[in-house]
Design a protein around this motif. Structure first.
Motif, PDB file in Angstrom:
ATOM      1  N   ALA A  68       0.843  -1.199   0.000  1.00 51.20           N
ATOM      2  CA  ALA A  68       0.000   0.000   0.000  1.00 51.20           C
ATOM      3  C   ALA A  68       0.878   1.248   0.000  1.00 51.20           C
ATOM      4  CB  ALA A  68      -0.899  -0.006   1.223  1.00 51.20           C
ATOM      5  N   THR A  69       0.334   2.328  -0.521  1.00 50.73           N
ATOM      6  CA  THR A  69       1.065   3.584  -0.528  1.00 50.73           C
ATOM      7  C   THR A  69       0.802   4.359   0.754  1.00 50.73           C
ATOM      8  OG1 THR A  69      -0.724   4.737  -1.676  1.00 50.73           O
ATOM      9  CG2 THR A  69       1.016   3.794  -3.048  1.00 50.73           C
ATOM     10  N   SER A  70       1.763   5.201   1.086  1.00 50.38           N
ATOM     11  CA  SER A  70       1.636   6.123   2.212  1.00 50.38           C
ATOM     12  C   SER A  70       2.450   7.362   1.850  1.00 50.38           C
ATOM     13  CB  SER A  70       2.141   5.483   3.500  1.00 50.38           C
ATOM     14  OG  SER A  70       3.503   5.147   3.398  1.00 50.38           O
ATOM     15  N   THR A  71       2.482   8.321   2.731  1.00 48.42           N
ATOM     16  CA  THR A  71       3.281   9.512   2.461  1.00 48.42           C
ATOM     17  C   THR A  71       4.469   9.562   3.412  1.00 48.42           C
ATOM     18  OG1 THR A  71       1.865  10.845   3.886  1.00 48.42           O
ATOM     19  CG2 THR A  71       1.376  10.890   1.539  1.00 48.42           C
ATOM     20  N   ASP A  72       5.555  10.086   2.886  1.00 50.92           N
ATOM     21  CA  ASP A  72       6.772  10.310   3.654  1.00 50.92           C
ATOM     22  C   ASP A  72       7.203  11.727   3.302  1.00 50.92           C
ATOM     23  OD1 ASP A  72       9.108  10.162   5.110  1.00 50.92           O
ATOM     24  OD2 ASP A  72      10.175   8.961   3.623  1.00 50.92           O
ATOM     25  N   GLY A  73       6.914  12.655   4.184  1.00 50.18           N
ATOM     26  CA  GLY A  73       7.147  14.064   3.860  1.00 50.18           C
ATOM     27  C   GLY A  73       6.169  14.474   2.779  1.00 50.18           C
ATOM     28  N   ASP A  74       6.689  14.963   1.672  1.00 51.15           N
ATOM     29  CA  ASP A  74       5.811  15.377   0.575  1.00 51.15           C
ATOM     30  C   ASP A  74       5.802  14.365  -0.576  1.00 51.15           C
ATOM     31  OD1 ASP A  74       8.384  15.849  -0.307  1.00 51.15           O
ATOM     32  OD2 ASP A  74       7.905  17.743  -1.290  1.00 51.15           O
ATOM     33  N   ARG A  75       6.303  13.178  -0.349  1.00 51.82           N
ATOM     34  CA  ARG A  75       6.357  12.153  -1.393  1.00 51.82           C
ATOM     35  C   ARG A  75       5.474  10.972  -1.047  1.00 51.82           C
ATOM     36  NH1 ARG A  75       8.321  15.933  -3.897  1.00 51.82           N
ATOM     37  NH2 ARG A  75      10.460  15.977  -4.618  1.00 51.82           N
ATOM     38  N   ASP A 100      -3.532   7.111  -9.835  1.00 52.84           N
ATOM     39  CA  ASP A 100      -4.578   7.651  -8.974  1.00 52.84           C
ATOM     40  C   ASP A 100      -5.713   6.640  -8.846  1.00 52.84           C
ATOM     41  OD1 ASP A 100      -6.201   7.885 -11.277  1.00 52.84           O
ATOM     42  OD2 ASP A 100      -5.992  10.057 -11.404  1.00 52.84           O
ATOM     43  N   ALA A 101      -6.757   7.005  -8.122  1.00 51.76           N
ATOM     44  CA  ALA A 101      -7.872   6.090  -7.853  1.00 51.76           C
ATOM     45  C   ALA A 101      -8.595   5.659  -9.129  1.00 51.76           C
ATOM     46  CB  ALA A 101      -8.855   6.741  -6.889  1.00 51.76           C
ATOM     47  N   ASP A 102      -8.505   6.468 -10.182  1.00 55.06           N
ATOM     48  CA  ASP A 102      -9.137   6.121 -11.458  1.00 55.06           C
ATOM     49  C   ASP A 102      -8.211   5.332 -12.374  1.00 55.06           C
ATOM     50  OD1 ASP A 102     -11.555   7.415 -10.805  1.00 55.06           O
ATOM     51  OD2 ASP A 102     -10.750   9.354 -11.474  1.00 55.06           O
ATOM     52  N   SER A 128       8.063   8.394  -4.851  1.00 58.75           N
ATOM     53  CA  SER A 128       7.678   9.203  -6.015  1.00 58.75           C
ATOM     54  C   SER A 128       8.681  10.335  -6.249  1.00 58.75           C
ATOM     55  CB  SER A 128       6.270   9.766  -5.845  1.00 58.75           C
ATOM     56  OG  SER A 128       6.224  10.713  -4.793  1.00 58.75           O
ATOM     57  N   ASN A 129       8.767  10.759  -7.494  1.00 59.42           N
ATOM     58  CA  ASN A 129       9.662  11.846  -7.873  1.00 59.42           C
ATOM     59  C   ASN A 129       9.138  13.212  -7.467  1.00 59.42           C
ATOM     60  OD1 ASN A 129      11.713  10.380  -9.452  1.00 59.42           O
ATOM     61  ND2 ASN A 129       9.955   9.847 -10.716  1.00 59.42           N
ATOM     62  N   ARG A 130       7.835  13.301  -7.245  1.00 59.96           N
ATOM     63  CA  ARG A 130       7.198  14.583  -6.936  1.00 59.96           C
ATOM     64  C   ARG A 130       6.026  14.346  -5.992  1.00 59.96           C
ATOM     65  NH1 ARG A 130       2.689  15.158 -10.259  1.00 59.96           N
ATOM     66  NH2 ARG A 130       2.503  13.549 -11.818  1.00 59.96           N
ATOM     67  N   THR A 131       5.429  15.418  -5.546  1.00 62.26           N
ATOM     68  CA  THR A 131       4.271  15.324  -4.666  1.00 62.26           C
ATOM     69  C   THR A 131       3.071  14.836  -5.468  1.00 62.26           C
ATOM     70  OG1 THR A 131       5.104  17.161  -3.340  1.00 62.26           O
ATOM     71  CG2 THR A 131       2.767  16.632  -3.115  1.00 62.26           C
ATOM     72  N   LEU A 132       2.416  13.806  -4.973  1.00 66.59           N
ATOM     73  CA  LEU A 132       1.213  13.269  -5.609  1.00 66.59           C
ATOM     74  C   LEU A 132       0.040  13.528  -4.677  1.00 66.59           C
ATOM     75  CD1 LEU A 132       2.626   9.813  -6.765  1.00 66.59           C
ATOM     76  CD2 LEU A 132       2.628  11.984  -8.024  1.00 66.59           C
ATOM     77  N   SER A 133      -1.074  13.979  -5.220  1.00 64.97           N
ATOM     78  CA  SER A 133      -2.217  14.273  -4.364  1.00 64.97           C
ATOM     79  C   SER A 133      -3.314  13.235  -4.561  1.00 64.97           C
ATOM     80  CB  SER A 133      -2.759  15.676  -4.669  1.00 64.97           C
ATOM     81  OG  SER A 133      -3.178  15.757  -6.011  1.00 64.97           O
ATOM     82  N   GLY A 134      -4.133  13.108  -3.548  1.00 65.58           N
ATOM     83  CA  GLY A 134      -5.251  12.172  -3.619  1.00 65.58           C
ATOM     84  C   GLY A 134      -4.815  10.749  -3.342  1.00 65.58           C
ATOM     85  N   ALA A 135      -5.776   9.855  -3.467  1.00 63.88           N
ATOM     86  CA  ALA A 135      -5.504   8.431  -3.251  1.00 63.88           C
ATOM     87  C   ALA A 135      -4.631   7.903  -4.379  1.00 63.88           C
ATOM     88  CB  ALA A 135      -6.814   7.657  -3.183  1.00 63.88           C
ATOM     89  N   THR A 136      -3.579   7.192  -4.018  1.00 64.43           N
ATOM     90  CA  THR A 136      -2.681   6.620  -5.030  1.00 64.43           C
ATOM     91  C   THR A 136      -2.456   5.151  -4.742  1.00 64.43           C
ATOM     92  OG1 THR A 136      -0.735   7.218  -3.741  1.00 64.43           O
ATOM     93  CG2 THR A 136      -1.434   8.791  -5.420  1.00 64.43           C
ATOM     94  N   GLN A 137      -2.038   4.451  -5.776  1.00 60.48           N
ATOM     95  CA  GLN A 137      -1.663   3.055  -5.621  1.00 60.48           C
ATOM     96  C   GLN A 137      -0.377   2.819  -6.388  1.00 60.48           C
ATOM     97  OE1 GLN A 137      -4.794   0.624  -7.197  1.00 60.48           O
ATOM     98  NE2 GLN A 137      -4.770   1.604  -9.186  1.00 60.48           N
TER      99      GLN A 137
END
Length: 146
Positions: A68-75, A100-102, A128-137
């Motif tokens: 599962a994905t999570s956040t670490d700082g802004d990534r 993303d969720a879609d 991730s290389n950049r900040t991703l917003s919303g639900a991700t997988q």
């Protein structure tokens, strides 16, 4: 009559200004979308180039799982686990896509998990290389055992 004409002229000018401003916003949004799309395609291409650099790699997508994905700082991060089914130690090079969720592609990274002992598992973190917003997988796009 002069006041009425002035008010109508001012109203028409305001309407024209708003129309131009809104059209400009749409064009700016379209341009921004094109830039993001181009940048995303460039990231995917760079990740694929890294995968193409692996020589004598064997398709090992079935050996690798994404957590599962999570956040670490802004990534956005995901734990990736490689399980070596062979009788020799192996290194893994893994391309992970973030979606993303879609199911829309957001980012791609290449991760190395080195020295996985025979019959054992080892983990690494895809970031991730950049900040991703919303639900991700995280999704394993490609994995090579070498």
């Amino acid at each position: 009559m002069s006041r009425r004409r002035t008010a109508l002229t001012a109203s028409a000018a305001l309407t024209l200004t708003l129309t131009v401003a809104l059209t400009g916003c749409d064009e700016a949004a379209d341009k921004a979308g094109q830039i993001v799309s181009s940048a995303t395609a460039a990231v995917a291409s760079a990740a694929q180039q890294k995968m193409d650099e692996v020589k004598d790699g064997i398709n090992a997508t079935g050996d690798v799982k994404a957590g599962a994905t999570s956040t670490d700082g802004d990534r956005t991060v995901a734990e990736i686990t490689a399980t070596n089914p062979t009788d020799k130690a192996a290194d893994y090079t893994v391309m992970v896509n973030f979606r993303d969720a879609d199911g829309n592609f957001l980012d791609a990274v290449v991760l190395n998990i080195d020295g996985v002992a025979p019959g054992q598992s080892k983990t690494g973190t895809a970031r991730s290389n950049r900040t991703l917003s919303g639900a991700t997988q995280a999704q394993i796009a490609q994995a090579l055992r070498h």
